[in-house]
Write a protein that holds these residues in place. Structure first.
Motif, PDB file in Angstrom:
ATOM      1  N   THR A  30       0.855  -1.191   0.000  1.00 35.13           N
ATOM      2  CA  THR A  30       0.000   0.000   0.000  1.00 35.13           C
ATOM      3  C   THR A  30       0.889   1.239   0.000  1.00 35.13           C
ATOM      4  N   ARG A  31       0.255   2.382   0.021  1.00 33.19           N
ATOM      5  CA  ARG A  31       0.961   3.643   0.231  1.00 33.19           C
ATOM      6  C   ARG A  31       0.552   4.250   1.577  1.00 33.19           C
ATOM      7  N   ILE A  32      -0.030   3.435   2.440  1.00 27.99           N
ATOM      8  CA  ILE A  32      -0.502   3.887   3.742  1.00 27.99           C
ATOM      9  C   ILE A  32       0.657   3.879   4.723  1.00 27.99           C
ATOM     10  N   GLY A  33       0.977   5.050   5.258  1.00 25.76           N
ATOM     11  CA  GLY A  33       2.080   5.175   6.199  1.00 25.76           C
ATOM     12  C   GLY A  33       1.681   4.760   7.601  1.00 25.76           C
ATOM     13  N   VAL A  34       2.668   4.267   8.333  1.00 25.34           N
ATOM     14  CA  VAL A  34       2.436   3.964   9.747  1.00 25.34           C
ATOM     15  C   VAL A  34       1.904   5.212  10.439  1.00 25.34           C
ATOM     16  N   HIS A  35       2.457   6.366  10.093  1.00 31.16           N
ATOM     17  CA  HIS A  35       2.008   7.611  10.725  1.00 31.16           C
ATOM     18  C   HIS A  35       0.562   7.946  10.367  1.00 31.16           C
ATOM     19  N   ASP A  36       0.078   7.513   9.199  1.00 33.77           N
ATOM     20  CA  ASP A  36      -1.335   7.719   8.850  1.00 33.77           C
ATOM     21  C   ASP A  36      -2.236   6.938   9.802  1.00 33.77           C
ATOM     22  N   VAL A  37      -1.875   5.681  10.024  1.00 29.44           N
ATOM     23  CA  VAL A  37      -2.645   4.804  10.909  1.00 29.44           C
ATOM     24  C   VAL A  37      -2.615   5.331  12.337  1.00 29.44           C
ATOM     25  N   VAL A  38      -1.427   5.634  12.819  1.00 33.84           N
ATOM     26  CA  VAL A  38      -1.278   6.100  14.203  1.00 33.84           C
ATOM     27  C   VAL A  38      -2.000   7.433  14.396  1.00 33.84           C
ATOM     28  N   CYS A  61       1.410  -1.743  12.923  1.00 35.20           N
ATOM     29  CA  CYS A  61       1.715  -0.311  12.910  1.00 35.20           C
ATOM     30  C   CYS A  61       1.884   0.193  14.342  1.00 35.20           C
ATOM     31  N   LEU A  62       1.046  -0.292  15.241  1.00 33.76           N
ATOM     32  CA  LEU A  62       1.168   0.104  16.645  1.00 33.76           C
ATOM     33  C   LEU A  62       2.451  -0.426  17.263  1.00 33.76           C
ATOM     34  N   ALA A  63       2.846  -1.633  16.901  1.00 33.64           N
ATOM     35  CA  ALA A  63       4.110  -2.181  17.407  1.00 33.64           C
ATOM     36  C   ALA A  63       5.276  -1.340  16.895  1.00 33.64           C
ATOM     37  N   TYR A  64       5.234  -0.966  15.620  1.00 30.27           N
ATOM     38  CA  TYR A  64       6.279  -0.112  15.059  1.00 30.27           C
ATOM     39  C   TYR A  64       6.305   1.228  15.796  1.00 30.27           C
ATOM     40  N   TYR A  65       5.130   1.759  16.068  1.00 23.88           N
ATOM     41  CA  TYR A  65       5.039   3.023  16.797  1.00 23.88           C
ATOM     42  C   TYR A  65       5.699   2.917  18.166  1.00 23.88           C
ATOM     43  N   GLU A  66       5.473   1.835  18.862  1.00 26.04           N
ATOM     44  CA  GLU A  66       6.096   1.651  20.179  1.00 26.04           C
ATOM     45  C   GLU A  66       7.615   1.628  20.070  1.00 26.04           C
ATOM     46  N   ASP A  67       8.131   1.086  18.989  1.00 26.76           N
ATOM     47  CA  ASP A  67       9.576   1.011  18.786  1.00 26.76           C
ATOM     48  C   ASP A  67      10.173   2.298  18.224  1.00 26.76           C
ATOM     49  N   HIS A  68       9.354   3.164  17.633  1.00 26.99           N
ATOM     50  CA  HIS A  68       9.836   4.375  16.943  1.00 26.99           C
ATOM     51  C   HIS A  68       8.948   5.579  17.264  1.00 26.99           C
ATOM     52  N   ARG A  69       8.583   5.707  18.506  1.00 21.79           N
ATOM     53  CA  ARG A  69       7.622   6.724  18.931  1.00 21.79           C
ATOM     54  C   ARG A  69       8.009   8.150  18.517  1.00 21.79           C
ATOM     55  N   GLY A  70       9.246   8.541  18.720  1.00 19.57           N
ATOM     56  CA  GLY A  70       9.670   9.901  18.388  1.00 19.57           C
ATOM     57  C   GLY A  70       9.512  10.213  16.906  1.00 19.57           C
ATOM     58  N   GLU A  71       9.935   9.284  16.066  1.00 19.30           N
ATOM     59  CA  GLU A  71       9.828   9.455  14.610  1.00 19.30           C
ATOM     60  C   GLU A  71       8.368   9.605  14.186  1.00 19.30           C
ATOM     61  N   ILE A  72       7.508   8.732  14.667  1.00 19.33           N
ATOM     62  CA  ILE A  72       6.104   8.745  14.251  1.00 19.33           C
ATOM     63  C   ILE A  72       5.371   9.952  14.826  1.00 19.33           C
ATOM     64  N   ASP A  73       5.639  10.301  16.074  1.00 20.98           N
ATOM     65  CA  ASP A  73       5.009  11.496  16.651  1.00 20.98           C
ATOM     66  C   ASP A  73       5.334  12.736  15.833  1.00 20.98           C
ATOM     67  N   LEU A  74       6.568  12.853  15.377  1.00 17.60           N
ATOM     68  CA  LEU A  74       6.960  13.993  14.551  1.00 17.60           C
ATOM     69  C   LEU A  74       6.201  13.997  13.225  1.00 17.60           C
TER      70      LEU A  74
END
Length: 85
Positions: free
Chosen positions: A25-33, A61-74
């Protein structure tokens, strides 16, 4: 800490700026979060927002977010900012 692999996620240069997306897809983890942070549930997200995603993909996507919180929050903050691209 050993490298973590994600079954449903990938990143490709030139696709969504090389950011991590749901594979196929073209759906980003940050889109989901971002949607989850703004009130969507996993169920409404797969039913209404991204019907091509599975619940497993959303949870990864949530697991990735937990591992990369700063990147995704930005990325979420940039996406919600006025005049964002």
């Amino acid at each position: 800490m050993p490298a973590t692999t994600y079954r449903y996620l990938t990143s490709r240069p030139g696709v969504r700026g090389g950011r991590t997306i749901v594979d196929g897809t073209r759906i980003g983890v940050h889109d989901v979060v971002g949607l989850l942070q703004n009130g969507e549930s996993v169920e409404t997200l797969v039913a209404r927002c991204f019907p091509d995603l599975t619940r497993a993909q959303v949870y990864e996507c949530l697991a990735y977010y937990e591992d990369h919180r700063g990147e995704i929050d930005l990325l979420v903050a940039q996406q919600l900012a006025p005049n964002s691209p």
